[in-house]
Design a protein around this motif. Structure first.
Motif, mmCIF file in Angstrom:
data_model
loop_
_atom_site.group_PDB
_atom_site.id
_atom_site.type_symbol
_atom_site.label_atom_id
_atom_site.label_comp_id
_atom_site.label_asym_id
_atom_site.label_seq_id
_atom_site.Cartn_x
_atom_site.Cartn_y
_atom_site.Cartn_z
ATOM 1 N N GLY A 1 -13.978 -1.356 -29.639
ATOM 2 C CA GLY A 1 -14.032 -0.691 -31.093
ATOM 3 C C GLY A 1 -15.010 -0.960 -32.200
ATOM 4 N N ASP A 2 -15.786 -2.089 -31.677
ATOM 5 C CA ASP A 2 -16.790 -2.535 -32.423
ATOM 6 C C ASP A 2 -18.183 -1.639 -32.315
ATOM 7 O OD1 ASP A 2 -15.036 -4.501 -33.571
ATOM 8 O OD2 ASP A 2 -16.255 -6.134 -32.113
ATOM 9 N N GLY A 3 -19.043 -1.787 -33.063
ATOM 10 C CA GLY A 3 -20.028 -0.819 -32.921
ATOM 11 C C GLY A 3 -21.061 -1.353 -31.790
ATOM 12 N N PRO A 4 -22.086 -0.398 -31.355
ATOM 13 C CA PRO A 4 -22.971 -0.789 -30.387
ATOM 14 C C PRO A 4 -23.931 -2.064 -30.469
ATOM 15 C CG PRO A 4 -23.632 1.129 -31.546
ATOM 16 C CD PRO A 4 -22.275 0.718 -32.005
ATOM 17 N N ASP A 5 -24.243 -2.240 -31.767
ATOM 18 C CA ASP A 5 -24.795 -3.592 -32.125
ATOM 19 C C ASP A 5 -24.207 -4.833 -31.725
ATOM 20 O OD1 ASP A 5 -26.925 -2.078 -33.367
ATOM 21 O OD2 ASP A 5 -26.391 -2.272 -35.338
ATOM 22 N N ASP A 6 -22.914 -4.818 -32.165
ATOM 23 C CA ASP A 6 -22.112 -5.962 -31.674
ATOM 24 C C ASP A 6 -22.128 -6.295 -29.906
ATOM 25 O OD1 ASP A 6 -21.153 -6.643 -33.965
ATOM 26 O OD2 ASP A 6 -19.822 -5.246 -34.355
ATOM 27 N N VAL A 7 -22.073 -5.053 -29.279
ATOM 28 C CA VAL A 7 -22.121 -4.999 -27.754
ATOM 29 C C VAL A 7 -23.233 -5.364 -27.299
ATOM 30 C CG1 VAL A 7 -22.137 -3.489 -25.783
ATOM 31 C CG2 VAL A 7 -20.487 -3.218 -27.576
ATOM 32 N N SER A 8 -24.554 -5.133 -27.903
ATOM 33 C CA SER A 8 -25.882 -5.649 -27.603
ATOM 34 C C SER A 8 -25.822 -7.035 -27.897
ATOM 35 C CB SER A 8 -26.749 -4.915 -28.499
ATOM 36 O OG SER A 8 -28.139 -5.272 -28.240
ATOM 37 N N THR A 9 -25.529 -7.486 -29.022
ATOM 38 C CA THR A 9 -25.546 -8.825 -29.388
ATOM 39 C C THR A 9 -24.644 -9.810 -28.360
ATOM 40 O OG1 THR A 9 -25.606 -8.392 -31.768
ATOM 41 C CG2 THR A 9 -24.833 -10.480 -31.083
ATOM 42 N N LEU A 10 -23.380 -9.370 -28.063
ATOM 43 C CA LEU A 10 -22.826 -9.956 -26.901
ATOM 44 C C LEU A 10 -23.538 -10.156 -25.655
ATOM 45 C CD1 LEU A 10 -20.081 -11.197 -26.122
ATOM 46 C CD2 LEU A 10 -19.308 -8.867 -25.562
ATOM 47 N N ARG A 11 -23.978 -9.102 -25.217
ATOM 48 C CA ARG A 11 -24.864 -9.044 -24.060
ATOM 49 C C ARG A 11 -26.034 -10.273 -24.106
ATOM 50 N NH1 ARG A 11 -25.436 -6.601 -19.099
ATOM 51 N NH2 ARG A 11 -27.260 -6.952 -18.049
#
Length: 345
Positions: A328-338
């Motif tokens: 549910g978080d934005g794509p930026d958070d997903v990219s940061t996690l990776r």
């Protein structure tokens, strides 16, 4: 003489009718009990389980695990309900079940959520049972009476306190605190009141062998309710944290068939991520990652036998395991996690 014989015949006639009526009533009650028993079996109304059937498998017993379980069983011997509190994925449920099994008493399982109310704990009316009584008190004349009785179904708490079982109440703090008011009299006075139940058996005296183990996530987790202090004061709280590295390796090894070096790589990576990320990275995450790596590494002709997983594969797998935590978080958070997982790897 004639009058006396007539009187005796009348008395005997009433006795025959009374005997026949009693017999019909007994038959009807037996039929009612049979139907109720059949319905209970069909609907799973009795939550009692044999200890062997609920024993966690596999269950790793290192010194750290045994010491913690001994604390739990010790408090149970002291007749104290035990509340296990800790982060998700640290093994609270398996620990609770293992402690319950060691008692050798029947086990009742209950999983908490928003839908749990008082009736879900103690029981409720589940429709009615209907039967007919035939009374043929005069030859050729039949009197038929229809009787309807409400059927009460006991739910987990009522069954546990009556049978002296060990209640394992998982995710206790996810249920509405109002549902737990009935527990106050159980732990304080040894009596369970069943609202909605009428008659003399509205209450149940708590069996002397009844014990309770409850598990909850830490209060900062979503969906967790703060319970009333009056109830929490009656529990013993045991905090369960993540185990040491050796215990976590043994747990992963028990769930996944991998070489020791591969398991060590996975656990070390998981523990690093636990320190580096603002997410809960429990032992369960390591088990899931190990299962994935056992499949994907073999397909890529990797070196899981030596524990030398490809960094990109490790990143992919742990990303898949952890990304649901930021759903549910934005794509930026997903990219940061990776990026952070890649750095940790």
């Amino acid at each position: 003489m004639g009058d006396d014989s007539s009187r005796k015949r009348k008395v005997r006639g009433r006795k025959i009718r009374r005997d026949r009526s009693t017999k019909e009533g007994r038959r009807a009650k037996k039929e009612l009990a049979r139907k109720a028993s059949k319905a209970a079996s069909k609907n799973g109304d009795s939550p009692l389980s044999d200890p062997a059937a609920v024993a966690p498998e596999p269950f790793v017993e290192t010194d750290a695990v045994t010491a913690l379980r001994d604390r739990i069983t010790g408090w149970l011997e002291a007749d104290q309900p035990v509340h296990l509190i800790g982060p998700t994925g640290c093994g609270k449920t398996a620990l609770a079940l293992s402690a319950a099994v060691t008692r050798g008493r029947p086990v009742v399982w209950l999983n908490g959520d928003e839908a749990v109310d008082t009736a879900a704990l103690v029981g409720d009316h589940a429709g009615g049972e209907r039967y007919k009584e035939d009374d043929r008190f005069v030859s050729g004349v039949s009197k038929q009476t229809e009787i309807v009785r409400e059927r009460w179904v006991d739910n987990p708490l009522s069954v546990a306190v009556r049978e002296g079982a060990t209640l394992v109440y998982n995710e206790f703090s996810r249920s509405d605190p109002a549902a737990h008011n009935v527990l106050l009299s159980v732990f304080e006075e040894g009596v369970l009141e069943r609202p909605g139940k009428r008659g003399e058996d509205r209450t149940i005296d708590v069996h002397p062998e009844f014990r309770a183990i409850l598990t909850s996530n830490d209060v900062e987790y979503a969906g967790v309710h703060e319970q009333q202090d009056a109830l929490l004061d009656r529990f013993v709280g045991v905090h369960v944290d993540y185990y040491d590295a050796e215990t976590e390796r043994e747990i992963v090894r028990a769930h996944v068939d991998l070489e020791d070096e591969a398991v060590e790589t996975i656990v070390n990576t998981m523990r690093t991520l636990r320190d580096d990320l603002d997410l809960v990275v429990g032992t369960r995450a390591a088990i899931t990652a190990a299962k994935g790596l056992a499949v994907f590494d073999a397909k890529r002709n990797g070196k899981s036998e030596t524990g030398e997983f490809d960094d990109e594969l490790l990143t992919d797998v742990f990303m898949d395991v952890l990304v649901p935590k930021i759903a549910g978080d934005g794509p930026d958070d997903v990219s940061t996690l990776r990026s952070r997982i890649a750095e940790s790897v």
